[in-house]
Write a protein that holds these residues in place. Structure first.
Motif, PDB file in Angstrom:
ATOM      1  N   HIS A 119       0.792  -1.071   0.031  1.00 39.94           N
ATOM      2  CA  HIS A 119       0.007   0.008   0.006  1.00 39.94           C
ATOM      3  C   HIS A 119       0.888   1.237   0.010  1.00 39.94           C
ATOM      4  N   GLY A 123      -0.290   2.870  -3.122  1.00 41.99           N
ATOM      5  CA  GLY A 123      -1.451   3.438  -2.986  1.00 41.99           C
ATOM      6  C   GLY A 123      -2.819   2.697  -3.541  1.00 41.99           C
ATOM      7  N   MET A 124      -3.530   3.760  -3.572  1.00 46.70           N
ATOM      8  CA  MET A 124      -4.749   3.268  -4.312  1.00 46.70           C
ATOM      9  C   MET A 124      -4.801   3.417  -5.880  1.00 46.70           C
ATOM     10  N   ASN A 125      -3.609   4.210  -6.178  1.00 47.65           N
ATOM     11  CA  ASN A 125      -3.836   4.441  -7.780  1.00 47.65           C
ATOM     12  C   ASN A 125      -2.736   4.029  -8.538  1.00 47.65           C
ATOM     13  N   LEU A 129       2.402   6.304  -1.813  1.00 47.18           N
ATOM     14  CA  LEU A 129       1.663   7.267  -1.021  1.00 47.18           C
ATOM     15  C   LEU A 129       2.486   8.649  -0.863  1.00 47.18           C
ATOM     16  N   ASP A 140      -4.263   8.266   4.836  1.00 46.36           N
ATOM     17  CA  ASP A 140      -3.161   7.151   4.504  1.00 46.36           C
ATOM     18  C   ASP A 140      -2.515   6.458   5.702  1.00 46.36           C
ATOM     19  N   GLN A 143      -5.458   4.073   6.907  1.00 45.61           N
ATOM     20  CA  GLN A 143      -5.619   2.873   5.980  1.00 45.61           C
ATOM     21  C   GLN A 143      -4.518   1.750   6.395  1.00 45.61           C
TER      22      GLN A 143
END
Length: 192
Positions: A119, A123-125, A129, A140, A143
């Motif tokens: 992560h 990250g999410m994309n 991060l 973040d 998360q």
């Protein structure tokens, strides 16, 4: 905090790590490449401590406790020689990462570290991060805390635990006859 931990548990070895020891561990970690280390070399000490904690606990085992946690009973009343994991639940929200114990080389700990690392890296994309002055955005950081709990939940139960199921989780873990120890933690109201 720390003084009472020591007084309540005179037979335990208390280790406090320096920032330099933590940096060396992260820099030389076999689970992080040199290029990957560049992603976190300027990260804030809080985030680095979170990573170090999991790596150290995987390698050596023991008890991790944040320095601001209160200890009011001897650890031998909770932990036994055959205990492999102590993982309290934070209220009925998730599994604590600021107070836990594990045997060395426990793959649950390594899997949680790896999940958090992926992560951080993607990250999410698909991008690392973002940080500002070394700090992650609070969302973040939260998360990453959730990923710790989710990783253990999936490893132990095969799914994410619903808020209505935490008592069942504690009841199930109590049936391990002390191999996994748990208790509902209500001491802290979310210091972060």
């Amino acid at each position: 905090g720390l003084k009472n931990l020591y007084l309540q548990n005179p037979g335990w070895k208390v280790i406090i790590h320096s920032d330099a020891e933590m940096e060396e561990t992260l820099r030389n970690c076999k689970f992080i490449t040199a290029d990957d280390y560049d992603l976190i070399k300027d990260a804030h000490i809080v985030e680095k401590t979170d990573m170090f904690r999991l790596l150290f606990m995987f390698e050596y085992g023991g008890l991790y406790i944040d320095i601001d946690r209160a200890v009011n009973i001897p650890l031998h009343k909770t932990l036994h020689p055959h205990t492999k994991l102590m993982i309290p639940t934070y209220y009925d929200v998730n599994l604590c990462q600021d107070l836990f114990a594990s045997s060395a080389h426990n793959l649950l700990i390594l899997n949680a570290f790896r999940r958090q690392w992926l992560h951080r890296k993607f990250g999410m994309n698909g991008s690392p991060l973002p940080r500002k002055g070394g700090w992650l955005r609070s969302s973040d950081h939260l998360q990453l805390t959730d990923l710790w709990s989710e990783s253990l939940e999936f490893s132990l139960f095969g799914r994410k635990i619903k808020s209505s199921e935490w008592q069942m989780v504690r009841d199930t873990l109590h049936k391990t006859d002390g191999l996994i120890v748990t208790k509902k933690d209500v001491w802290c109201d979310g210091i972060m």
